[in-house]
Design a protein around this motif. Structure first.
Motif, short mmCIF file in Angstrom:
data_model
loop_
_atom_site.label_atom_id
_atom_site.label_comp_id
_atom_site.label_asym_id
_atom_site.label_seq_id
_atom_site.Cartn_x
_atom_site.Cartn_y
_atom_site.Cartn_z
N SER A 43 87.21 30.63 -2.12
CA SER A 43 87.33 31.34 -0.84
C SER A 43 86.10 31.13 0.03
N THR A 44 86.30 31.21 1.34
CA THR A 44 85.20 31.12 2.29
C THR A 44 84.50 32.47 2.43
N ALA A 45 85.27 33.54 2.41
CA ALA A 45 84.72 34.89 2.53
C ALA A 45 85.40 35.81 1.54
N VAL A 46 84.60 36.67 0.89
CA VAL A 46 85.13 37.66 -0.05
C VAL A 46 84.40 38.96 0.23
N PHE A 47 85.17 40.03 0.47
CA PHE A 47 84.57 41.32 0.78
C PHE A 47 85.56 42.45 0.57
#
Length: 188
Positions: A43-47
């Motif tokens: 993934s590019t972003a995980v939050f």
């Protein structure tokens, strides 16, 4: 006999219609199973974050997408602001679509779309409501708690074309005012 000929002709036309004009092919959503650590790598972003704004449906390429704005709580990867906007596939679950509820918190896995340079997500990305994210959060480990102080002022959501239009308008206005002043001086 005449009825039989008409019946055969209608049957032939209906059959021909199905071969000449076939219906659209339907594809069911099929996701590759992976755990939260594997999804973190891809993934590019995980939050984790709470949906604070749910935008309207837009048509993007051949997909229906909806913009979701999150108030980010904890980040593992790719977070550039306390508020992040992610485009979600808004089709049904049979087409890998997701629908996220406003004022609900989720664990989000998003990828960078090369066509529009925005973060996107879908059913197969692994998003889950925070209530059901216990095992995934354990696998991810401790993330970084995000506060507004972590980021400078950002222009998220504004592209270069926005600034081009604004600056172009200002320059055009200055040229018009200068021309008007010059013409007035010339007449006097």
């Amino acid at each position: 006999m005449k009825r039989l000929v008409w019946f055969a002709l209608i049957l032939l036309l209906v059959g021909l219609g199905y071969t000449v004009f076939p219906g659209e092919k339907a594809y069911a959503c099929s996701c590759v199973e992976s755990n939260a650590q594997e999804k973190l790598k891809t993934s590019t972003a995980v939050f984790t974050g709470k949906v604070v704004k749910r935008g309207g449906v837009q048509i993007f390429s051949t997909d229906r997408v909806r913009a979701y704005t999150f108030e980010v709580d904890t980040a593992w990867k790719g977070v550039s602001s306390k508020r992040m906007t992610v485009m979600g596939n808004d089709a049904g679950s049979e087409s890998c679509g997701i629908q996220l509820d406003k004022n609900q918190s989720y664990l989000i896995f998003a990828y960078q779309n090369k066509m529009d340079d925005k973060l996107h997500t879908n059913l197969c990305s692994g998003n889950v409501s925070i209530d059901q994210a216990g095992d995934s959060l354990k696998l991810l480990g401790a993330g970084k708690v995000v506060s507004q102080d972590d980021f400078e002022e950002t222009d998220q959501g504004r592209s270069w074309s926005f600034y081009l239009i604004i600056y172009g308008g200002v320059i055009l206005l200055l040229v018009l005012v200068s021309g008007w002043i010059w013409r007035r001086k010339k007449r006097a």
